[in-house]
Enzyme design. Structure first.
Site, mmCIF file in Angstrom:
data_model
loop_
_atom_site.group_PDB
_atom_site.id
_atom_site.type_symbol
_atom_site.label_atom_id
_atom_site.label_comp_id
_atom_site.label_asym_id
_atom_site.label_seq_id
_atom_site.Cartn_x
_atom_site.Cartn_y
_atom_site.Cartn_z
ATOM 1 N N LYS A 26 0.846 -1.210 0.000
ATOM 2 C CA LYS A 26 0.000 0.000 0.000
ATOM 3 C C LYS A 26 0.868 1.243 0.000
ATOM 4 O O LYS A 26 2.011 1.243 0.482
ATOM 5 C CB LYS A 26 -0.978 0.030 1.182
ATOM 6 C CG LYS A 26 -0.352 0.194 2.582
ATOM 7 C CD LYS A 26 -0.087 1.625 2.983
ATOM 8 C CE LYS A 26 0.859 1.672 4.166
ATOM 9 N NZ LYS A 26 1.562 2.886 4.414
ATOM 10 N N PRO A 111 9.636 -4.704 0.274
ATOM 11 C CA PRO A 111 10.750 -4.583 1.220
ATOM 12 C C PRO A 111 10.283 -4.382 2.655
ATOM 13 O O PRO A 111 9.163 -3.923 2.898
ATOM 14 C CB PRO A 111 11.509 -3.350 0.726
ATOM 15 C CG PRO A 111 10.868 -2.897 -0.515
ATOM 16 C CD PRO A 111 9.587 -3.619 -0.713
ATOM 17 N N ALA A 121 0.687 -6.681 5.150
ATOM 18 C CA ALA A 121 0.254 -7.425 3.962
ATOM 19 C C ALA A 121 0.400 -8.925 4.208
ATOM 20 O O ALA A 121 -0.516 -9.714 3.913
ATOM 21 C CB ALA A 121 1.080 -7.009 2.746
ATOM 22 N N ASP A 153 -2.633 -1.572 9.294
ATOM 23 C CA ASP A 153 -2.941 -1.625 7.860
ATOM 24 C C ASP A 153 -3.534 -2.968 7.418
ATOM 25 O O ASP A 153 -3.871 -3.128 6.243
ATOM 26 C CB ASP A 153 -1.662 -1.357 7.045
ATOM 27 C CG ASP A 153 -1.032 -0.013 7.377
ATOM 28 O OD1 ASP A 153 -1.783 0.933 7.680
ATOM 29 O OD2 ASP A 153 0.209 0.085 7.342
HETATM 30 O O1 C5P Z 1 -0.201 -0.750 13.812
HETATM 31 P P1 C5P Z 1 1.224 -0.788 13.474
HETATM 32 O O2 C5P Z 1 1.891 -2.061 13.937
HETATM 33 O O3 C5P Z 1 1.527 -0.508 12.059
HETATM 34 O O4 C5P Z 1 1.887 0.376 14.293
HETATM 35 C C1 C5P Z 1 3.243 0.396 14.628
HETATM 36 C C2 C5P Z 1 3.501 1.578 15.531
HETATM 37 O O5 C5P Z 1 3.381 2.801 14.781
HETATM 38 C C3 C5P Z 1 2.547 1.736 16.698
HETATM 39 O O6 C5P Z 1 2.932 0.967 17.801
HETATM 40 C C4 C5P Z 1 2.657 3.230 16.974
HETATM 41 O O7 C5P Z 1 3.853 3.522 17.675
HETATM 42 C C5 C5P Z 1 2.798 3.814 15.575
HETATM 43 N N1 C5P Z 1 1.496 4.204 15.035
HETATM 44 C C6 C5P Z 1 0.898 5.351 15.510
HETATM 45 N N2 C5P Z 1 -0.330 5.714 15.045
HETATM 46 C C7 C5P Z 1 -0.955 4.982 14.090
HETATM 47 C C8 C5P Z 1 -0.353 3.826 13.575
HETATM 48 C C9 C5P Z 1 0.878 3.455 14.068
HETATM 49 O O8 C5P Z 1 1.457 6.035 16.380
HETATM 50 N N3 C5P Z 1 -2.135 5.381 13.647
#
Ligand code: C5P
Length: 315
Positions: A26, A111, A121, A153
């Site tokens: 994405k 990557p 994904a 995501d």
């Molecule tokens: O949900 P994901 O694993 O992609 O998020 C990784 C980190 O990115 C979260 O723990 C957070 O620190 C940050 N994040 C955030 N706000 C979001 C998505 C992610 O602060 N909306």
């Protein structure tokens, strides 16, 4: 939506395997980042767009849960319990009260830590693969619910297309527009970036004497998508994380400049980066821009891609 992945009968489909799932990367056409919430996430207002850069996950029946991989990140990515694929399989098994038994193989092209949601994904592909292999008969919404706890995501990558994401990104509504194919150049970078570090950097910049200007809502972008004119879309693209990414990786400014000089209609960081994406007028323009960027040697590799693409699907 309560649509099931299986056929239109009452019995959930159970595949003897192998089940092969293709899942896209994405980019974010609009990434509006709101304040930090008490749960550690930032409130988002984003427009997701799935592009034609794919990972492929194959699932076979097994007596235990095992993961192998080839391609991007092989030898670097841990294949143990910390891997999002293993965590996704275990989360689905726990939810459905079935043994987490499968032999999984990942062919990776997206990557790692690139701002392209490769980990999410793979988690989305795992949920669909294991649902089919185990005959758990979950709906898309149920899989999205399991997926949201694994990565922000994941729900989008189950759906694909172009969609509005709110909450911390996990709440997804498709954007209905007349079908249009958009052409992109994707400039892959050496090294990755930690998503939490990029968000933390944005928080710090917002506390500084000269905070970066935050994007307005996604209305302009949504209107631009309806006009189907790449120049109009280019003017509406935006990413609130970009100043933070550039502060952590100042070298990317030269990549963005090189894309603009090569004729990109827009140049921006993908998600938290370090991948940069460039909008092209058409397929030929994208090919020429990618060749120019590769000749200039400003990035690890410049690829062409199209969007929108469907989400994780059996092939
Ligand atoms: O949900 P994901 O694993 O992609 O998020 C990784 C980190 O990115 C979260 O723990 C957070 O620190 C940050 N994040 C955030 N706000 C979001 C998505 C992610 O602060 N909306």
């Amino acid at each position: 939506m309560t649509e099931a992945w299986g056929p239109d009968d009452d019995e959930p489909r159970r595949h003897s395997g192998p089940v092969r799932i293709r899942v896209p990367a994405k980019i974010n056409l609009h990434l509006g980042v709101g304040p930090l919430r008490s749960d550690g996430y930032h409130e988002l207002n984003t427009v997701y767009h799935a592009i034609s850069l794919f990972d492929e996950l194959t699932a076979r029946q097994g007596d235990t849960l095992a993961l192998t991989m080839e391609g991007e990140g092989a030898g670097t990515l841990a294949l143990d319990e910390s891997n999002l694929i293993i965590r996704a399989a275990r989360a689905l098994a726990a939810r459905c009260r079935v043994p987490a038994h499968a032999r999984l193989h990942l062919r990776k092209s997206i990557p790692l830590a690139a701002g392209l949601a490769g980990g999410s994904a793979d988690a989305a592909a795992t949920l669909i693969a294991c649902d089919l292999l185990w005959g758990t008969g979950m709906s898309r919404d149920e899989l999205a619910e399991v997926g949201a706890s694994l990565g922000s995501d994941v729900p989008f990558l189950l759906h694909g297309g172009t969609a509005l994401g709110t909450g911390h990104g996990e709440s997804v509504s498709p954007i209905l527009a007349r079908p249009t194919t958009w052409h992109w150049v994707v400039a892959l970078a050496d090294g990755g970036l930690s998503t939490p570090e990029v968000y933390a950097k944005l928080d710090a910049l917002r506390e500084s004497p000269f905070p970066p200007k935050a994007l307005a809502g996604a209305d302009e972008l949504m209107g631009a998508l309806r006009q189907r004119d790449p120049a109009v879309l280019g003017a509406a693209l935006g990413n609130d994380l970009q100043p933070a990414t550039l502060a952590l990786r100042p070298d990317l400014a030269a990549v963005l400049d090189a894309g603009t000089e090569a004729g990109a209609l827009a140049a921006l960081v993908s998600g938290s980066g370090p991948t940069c994406v460039f909008l092209a007028a058409d397929a030929g323009h994208a090919e020429r821009m990618a060749a120019t960027l590769n000749d200039a040697g400003v990035c690890r590799d410049a690829l062409t891609a199209r969007g929108p693409m469907p989400g994780a699907r059996m092939v």
